[in-house]
Design an enzyme around this catalytic site. Structure first.
Site, PDB file in Angstrom:
ATOM      1  N   ASP A  37      29.191  37.246  46.741  1.00 11.07           N
ATOM      2  CA  ASP A  37      28.848  38.142  45.298  1.00 11.07           C
ATOM      3  C   ASP A  37      28.527  36.300  44.418  1.00 11.07           C
ATOM      4  O   ASP A  37      28.020  35.253  45.212  1.00 11.07           O
ATOM      5  CB  ASP A  37      30.077  38.276  44.310  1.00 11.07           C
ATOM      6  CG  ASP A  37      29.211  39.457  43.340  1.00 11.07           C
ATOM      7  OD1 ASP A  37      28.906  38.815  42.024  1.00 11.07           O
ATOM      8  OD2 ASP A  37      29.893  40.320  43.458  1.00 11.07           O
ATOM      9  N   HIS A  62      30.212  37.907  37.611  1.00 14.89           N
ATOM     10  CA  HIS A  62      30.555  39.431  38.437  1.00 14.89           C
ATOM     11  C   HIS A  62      30.645  39.710  39.266  1.00 14.89           C
ATOM     12  O   HIS A  62      32.387  40.885  39.765  1.00 14.89           O
ATOM     13  CB  HIS A  62      28.472  38.664  38.708  1.00 14.89           C
ATOM     14  CG  HIS A  62      27.969  40.754  38.810  1.00 14.89           C
ATOM     15  ND1 HIS A  62      27.960  41.153  40.590  1.00 14.89           N
ATOM     16  CD2 HIS A  62      27.757  41.791  39.216  1.00 14.89           C
ATOM     17  CE1 HIS A  62      28.225  41.726  41.062  1.00 14.89           C
ATOM     18  NE2 HIS A  62      27.621  42.750  39.718  1.00 14.89           N
ATOM     19  N   SER A  68      27.285  47.951  41.138  1.00 14.55           N
ATOM     20  CA  SER A  68      27.952  46.491  41.284  1.00 14.55           C
ATOM     21  C   SER A  68      29.356  47.340  40.814  1.00 14.55           C
ATOM     22  O   SER A  68      30.089  46.949  41.779  1.00 14.55           O
ATOM     23  CB  SER A  68      27.542  45.471  40.457  1.00 14.55           C
ATOM     24  OG  SER A  68      26.009  45.124  41.333  1.00 14.55           O
TER      25      SER A  68
END
Length: 731
Positions: free
Chosen positions: A140, A180, A468
């Site tokens: 990520d 994220h 996600s």
């Protein structure tokens, strides 16, 4: 960041059909000598050294960027299109692909899927199921391993972007900051103020996406290789692109990881609700592709005019909450443009297109509007946030619902009312749908909560939504399953989740299609305790263009200590369709048995389209369901579609995207004068373009006079020529 799309209108409609205009295109071959691109080539392992030596000798202008030796043998290269085209004829090359751009694909959900419920269960060492001892690789944007809720679970990793062993999120000093990966890691294994699905699993972070959450297939594959080398048990990829194809390098890399015994989990994408929107690596056949559902959530809805249908609305981050409980008048953008005083005390409906969306919202606020409703100009959902906060509510609705509201405004019924409702186990509109092109496979495999999910971010906590957020719920579930069953293969772990998932229904009671929800929403407790497994766990029979029959097999795996008898129930009888399934099958304890299912279809009795459902299997105690799907005639997947242009931050810079399901022998994207159709310049050229979504940045000559221009995309495939066009306004 709020994504600002400048939408282009096709002369022949949104399908991107062939235009009647015939502009003259200069030679693409000549233009290729000046254009560069990056590709990944796969090479026969035994010939790698020889190939590399020949490459360096014969093509000195081609740069070797990276080497791959784990998921496959190959190189990442950069050079002129003409040099790369010549190189492609080398017999040692077994495959080549353009490097794709990837972007993070954006009661509580952890409890809802059953992770707390399994805490009362124990592994073979009499330890409670918490994910203890299971290594989860998070590929990520990096992870804030200093976060107090992640300090206990973080074990290491690698930064592919900066080439070091500190995979920290991008900070503001380094560029556009990211959060994220930290959010994803918290859903999997936070262990502090909030608890992840598997709070004692070990997190290994691999930073493959840099500032702004952007990266390439090259960096993602390097991260996958590093995770394999670190011997992780599970890989989570909450990222993706819009290319619906099963054989892109990232999808192949995930499949190779599975073959090496690693469970791989990936998000299906946030490009829903249209068909064929699932993107790589969510198309990987052996990975677990995850769509997004809603855990128990109080959602707001509105009704318009005399229509009682509830329109779900989603808040846009950076605006105030919608707290109105009275009837409100809504006006459209055209009326607002006539005179801004019309906004006073009203709600304004705005189409979210162009690069001035936030400017329009600010104007509405300054003119005294009570709120703004945004709707997407395409079927693609909007997921984003405002760069600058506003003091009025801003919500978004789908294109379909936005068009409905506009129709009621024009029919003199411009009044809306709002309400609240608790919902659960609904599919989010943004969750990408299948099927997968070429293989016609069923994706996603399962769904998990992905709406308004609270988790860790640098400096605290934040709620986010997207597939996600759904994927790490499944990765955490896999950690619990592997702790309970350390000898299970990735295929068995996947089967336990799919075989025990809850099939979801829409608010109207209709069951979601299998290419929307796969097997359904995961239920961890049932997956952990499953003693009957069926794999592969979905059956796609492909396309029937003439009367024929197809046979697919799957294994029944009896994990229990007692013999079990299984009975298959065929779907409801339908004209032109015949199912042939075996008689009841008895499987001995800890044994497997392979059975075959035959489907015969006579297309003349069926309408063209996609047919799907669930095969039921009973073992006298439980009923299990396997998703199935078949198609009559070649499906109406888009041959050429999705031409869009987005304004970039840089001056005179745009990015375009164009979907090519069958690829192109030659592709040229060019700018023309709108009136005379005189060629101005090529914006992009390429040859031997692989199928899928193509995205490129393009630069418009700053000397051009402001105004409207034509953009043509010229495609050659199998000696057929196709041209689609659109208009663009240069300001």
């Amino acid at each position: 960041m709020w994504i600002k799309w400048l939408m282009l209108s096709f002369i022949l409609g949104s399908g991107g059909g062939q235009t009647s205009l015939n502009p003259t295109f200069p030679s693409i071959k000549q233009e290729m000598n000046h254009q560069e691109k990056s590709i990944i080539v796969m090479v026969e392992k035994e010939k790698f050294a020889e190939f590399k030596s020949q490459l360096q000798k014969n093509y000195p202008n081609i740069k070797i960027k990276s080497e791959f030796h784990t998921v496959f043998t190959g190189l990442s290269l950069n050079g002129s299109i003409s040099d790369l085209e010549k190189l492609s004829h080398n017999p040692s090359i077994i495959g080549s692909h353009s490097i794709k751009n990837y972007q993070v694909a954006e009661e509580n959900s952890v409890t809802f899927i059953g992770s707390e419920q399994v805490r009362g269960l124990f592994d073979t060492h009499n330890q409670r199921l918490t994910g203890k001892g299971i290594k989860v690789g998070v590929i990520d944007t990096g992870v804030d391993y200093s976060h107090p809720d992640l300090k206990q679970t973080y074990r290491g990793g690698y930064d592919v972007i900066d080439k070091d062993y500190e995979p920290m999120e991008t900070t503001r000093e380094q560029g556009e900051p990211t959060l994220h990966g930290t959010h994803v890691a918290g859903i999997i294994a936070a262990n502090g103020n909030i608890k992840g699905v598997a709070p004692q699993a070990e997190i290994y972070a691999y930073r493959a996406l840099g500032p702004g959450g952007a990266g390439t297939s090259e960096s993602v594959i390097l991260a996958i290789e590093k995770a394999i080398q670190d011997d992780v048990d599970i890989i989570n990829l909450s990222l993706g692109n819009d290319v619906n194809g099963p054989d892109l390098p990232t999808s192949l890399a995930l499949d190779r990881a599975v073959e090496k015994g690693i469970v791989t989990v990936t998000s299906s994408g946030n490009s829903g609700p249209g068909l064929w929107t699932v993107g790589s690596p969510g198309t990987a056949g052996k990975a677990i592709s995850v769509g997004a559902s809603v855990s128990p959530t109080t959602v707001q809805f509105l009704t318009i005019g005399f229509n009682k249908e509830k329109i779900m609305m989603a808040p846009v981050e950076g605006s105030r909450p919608w707290t109105f409980n009275q009837t409100l008048r809504v006006i459209n953008e055209e009326y607002f443009k006539e005179e801004q005083k019309h906004a006073l005390g009203n709600v304004i409906l705005l189409k979210a297109e162009g690069n001035v969306v936030e400017k329009k919202i600010k104007q509405a606020e300054q003119a005294g509007a009570k709120a703004v409703i945004l709707y997407s100009p395409t079927e693609k959902s909007i997921i984003g946030k405002l760069q600058e906060s506003v003091n009025i509510p801003v919500i978004w609705v789908s294109k379909k619902n936005g068009d409905t509201i506009n129709q009621y405004i024009q029919s003199q019924q411009p009044y809306l009312r709002t309400g609240k409702q608790v919902v659960q186990d609904l599919l989010t509109s943004f969750s990408s749908r299948g099927p997968v092109t070429t293989t016609w496979g069923i994706k996603p495999d399962v769904v998990a909560p992905g709406y308004f999910i609270n988790s860790t971010v640098p400096g605290g906590y934040e709620r986010m939504h997207g597939t996600s957020m759904a994927a790490p719920h499944v990765a955490g579930a896999c950690a619990l399953i592997l702790q309970a069953h350390p000898n299970w293969s990735p295929e068995k772990v996947k089967a336990s989740l799919m075989n025990t998932s809850k099939v979801m229904q829409q608010l109207n009671g209709q069951t979601y299609r299998v290419y929307e929800q796969g097997a359904g929403r995961i239920q961890i407790a049932k997956a952990v305790t499953a003693d009957s497994l069926f794999y592969p766990s979905s059956l796609s029979f492909g396309i029937f263009t003439r009367p024929s029959k197809k046979v697919l097999s799957f294994k029944i795996d009896n994990q229990s200590d007692k013999a079990k008898t299984y009975r298959l129930n065929v779907p409801k009888r339908d004209e032109g369709v015949n199912w042939d399934v075996p008689l009841p099958v008895t499987v001995q304890p800890h044994q497997t048995k392979e059975i075959a299912v035959t489907l015969s279809v006579q297309p003349r009795f069926k309408n063209k389209g996609i047919y799907d459902g669930y095969l039921e299997i009973n073992d006298s105690r439980e009923t299990f369901s396997l998703p199935y799907m078949y198609m009559v005639s070649i499906p109406d997947y888009p041959r050429v579609m999705g031409l869009q242009v987005a304004a970039e931050k840089e001056k005179n810079t745009y990015s375009y995207e164009l979907f090519l399901p069958e690829g192109a022998d030659e592709l040229g994207v060019a700018l023309f004068d709108k009136q005379s159709l005189q060629f101005i310049s090529y914006l992009d050229v390429d040859v031997d373009v692989e199928r899928g979504m193509r995205k490129r940045k393009i630069t418009i000559d700053e000397s051009l006079v402001p105004g409207a221009y034509q953009i043509f995309a010229f495609v050659k495939k199998h000696r057929q020529e196709h041209v689609v066009n659109s208009t663009i306004t240069i300001e």
